[in-house]
Design an enzyme around this catalytic site. Sequence first.
Site, PDB file in Angstrom:
ATOM      1  N   HIS A 105      -7.576  -5.266  -1.732  1.00 51.34           N
ATOM      2  CA  HIS A 105      -6.356  -4.576  -1.300  1.00 51.34           C
ATOM      3  C   HIS A 105      -5.431  -5.527  -0.543  1.00 51.34           C
ATOM      4  CE1 HIS A 105      -3.938  -1.055  -0.646  1.00 51.34           C
ATOM      5  NE2 HIS A 105      -3.976  -1.186   0.656  1.00 51.34           N
ATOM      6  N   SER A 128       0.839  -1.196   0.000  1.00 48.05           N
ATOM      7  CA  SER A 128       0.000   0.000   0.000  1.00 48.05           C
ATOM      8  C   SER A 128       0.882   1.258   0.000  1.00 48.05           C
ATOM      9  CB  SER A 128      -0.950  -0.040   1.198  1.00 48.05           C
ATOM     10  OG  SER A 128      -1.950   0.939   1.083  1.00 48.05           O
ATOM     11  N   ASP A 174      -9.069  -4.370  -6.202  1.00 49.75           N
ATOM     12  CA  ASP A 174      -8.710  -3.481  -5.089  1.00 49.75           C
ATOM     13  C   ASP A 174      -9.679  -2.309  -5.015  1.00 49.75           C
ATOM     14  OD1 ASP A 174      -7.537  -1.874  -3.186  1.00 49.75           O
ATOM     15  OD2 ASP A 174      -5.526  -1.947  -4.058  1.00 49.75           O
TER      16      ASP A 174
END
Length: 820
Positions: free
Chosen positions: A777, A670, A743
């Site tokens: 994600h 991330s 995501d």
Amino acid sequence: MSAFRLLVAFICCAALVPTSYAEQGYQTPSPELAALVDAKLAPTSYLSSDGQWLALFERKRVVTLDELAKEELKLAGIKLNPANFSRSRVSAKFSAVELKHVQSGSVISINNLPNGIIRSPKWSSNSQYLAFIVEQPTQANLWLYSVETKQAKELTSAALNSVLTASPYKWLPDSSAIVANLAVNFGKPKLENNSQNVVPVIQQSTGEKAPARTYQNLLTSPFDESQFKFYGQGQLAYITLDGNTQAIGSPSLFKSFSVSPDSTNILVAGINEPFSYQVPYSRFASTWQIWGMRGYALAELAKQPLADNIPQGYDSVRTGRRDFEWRADQGAEVIWAEAQDGGNMKTDVKHHDYVYSLRAPFKREPKLFAKVERRYSGIEWGNENVAMLTDWRFSDRQVRTFVVQPRNADRNRVLFSERSYNDAYKDPGNAIYERNDLGANVIKIVGGRYIYLRGNGASEQGNIPFLDQYDVKTNSSKRLWQSEAPYYERVRALLDDEGERFITIRESKTEQPNFFIRDLDNDTLTQLTTFEHPYPAFKGVTKEQLRYKRDDGVELSGTLYLPPGYDKTQGPLPVLMWAYPLEYKDKAVASQVRESPYAFTYIGYWGPMPYLAKGIAVFDDPKMPIVGIDGSEPNDNFRKQLVSSAQAAVDVLVKKGIADKNKIAIAGHSYGAFMVANLLAHSDLFKTGIARSGAYNRTLTPFGFQGEERDFWQAQSVYANMSPFFHAEKINEPMLMIHGQEDPNSGTFPMQSERMYAALKGLGKDARLVMLPYEAHGYRARKSLLHVLWEQEQWLDKYLLNDTAEPVEVITEPVVSAGQ
């Protein structure tokens, strides 16, 4: 020969075998790494209110790819399973449950459950019942376990609806019944779209500023709106403990409902049309009402309009009434906040929020409960004499908590705590709760004056958890107990009113967490559970917390892990560094240590730890603080501070003789992936990088990202300087990128990785892009996790461990892309 020498010999031999990246489809890593995906961790625990029963739920961390591949609708910021009217990406899911009696140690297994996923467990306030949801492929139902009969039963055959309310049921505080949201349209034919229903999708702005962060999975068409209404519509129902079900009111799109502490009223929020294609359902127009238990509206509290024009800023809010909640220490009194600044904290006013209250029978005008100088954060309720009110402000990250008297919350407030919310050293801990006479959850207050606080106890020596007794009358605290080395132990629940007996979770570097009863009066420690070590192959891993400084004087820290059997006399090791940048307004706060040197060494499949099995040292979470300097915003100096932090981390590893400076890899997920690309572009500290689910072009998130409040047009140079996409030509080290194709995270659209890869490929850089089907994600499917471990293992073999690696082959398989 030592275990470490054998490991190194194996790696050297393996390096002579050419690694092919031409394999198609999903791959499996080395057995030591693959075993981590299936390792059985300690269960998740739920303690009954009376502290007598510990419900232990076996975690279902990994799912099959087929489960992720099931039909899924993406509507208004939600991913839902249309087959069972449930959220499709709920993280806390369990596969089995057993109950352990705290005093006797006896264990009861619940074996009569149907095949399915267990989720959303909740004890009744009287500790006699444990409710939970059993979610099956085509339906989700409510189940109830009775402590007295030691039996579990399906409470009702009616299907639950958790599309808008992730937890679709609430216990009445008096434990007599449950209010649940049922799926009105369950069993009805699903909606069909056809060309006759297709119309142009038209949106028009009004000229009013409406900044919004980038969101995924929003409504996009009138048919999406129809589906949102079809799957979101629910019917509240009153369900007795024998399963008798009575409808409450009319069906609606319920986004929130809660029962009053006296179990007589329901606070309800229903979503109104028109809907928006720009923001998720949480910001849609809503009507807030108080209902009686038969569904009659007793009061309308607010008609909130669509919140698509909230002023820019993390502490900005919608105008009008918001943040509705029941006052937990009273029978039926509702509390809410109203902004006095147009919702904008940058407006100069004496009080940014007012808090109001309205008491049953809800016929009078609301009373002003409290004036709040900064942005209202919430109230923790104790009794009519004690509550704790918190406000905050983003500009300097300040948070304050006051002890107030609810009868007159603006008079004689006592400042309990004031600190930056990043300042872990000043964290006073969290109040311990109990059930009051109504069955509601409130702060435990003994003798009308004593509150018990438990906290992490962050310090320069690491986290040292504690139990404190706070005296409301003197505004002072007394330490009753604190964890002692070589253990990391924290309070889970109090078992008496004196703070002498309590349940703890205790662990060490080598012993995984288990439950204990600690008795201070008798100086005894009784073990309640004995969970096995989940990673027997990694028992010899050593752990050390390192402290060091970067060139501007900011103190940093990180945790160094060394492979089993390693001896410093054997020379430096290749190192994998895994990090995540954070923003601060204060250098001193940025330097704080927030981990315990005695915490259990979790290996897990998610981060860098598996690669200890390959003889690679791991430097986990080396701090990468980005600090605002002399009034500037942190990101004004992002690149310089990021590189300085990384340089300091490399230097300390080399100085200790652990690392060969030419054999260090950097990795992150991330915002950590964003960090990786920036470090490869703006430094030559690392041999290679691994970036997962990242963002690389900040102009694709023009209304802010992470802690950046300014929009692109206010800080174009900051957005450009921080975006590694704008500097891709400077990346001269190989980079592996991995991203979930589904995501939904704000700012990390899959397109971010696809565009970054296209740039690197076009510039002739060594790069590899892996797009994982059906993954979000984070990654959950067993096949995906094994493949990610394999990709990372192969990448480290080729670019960190193998000095004579050939360029990466170009792959045409659709899931994986590579460039050179």
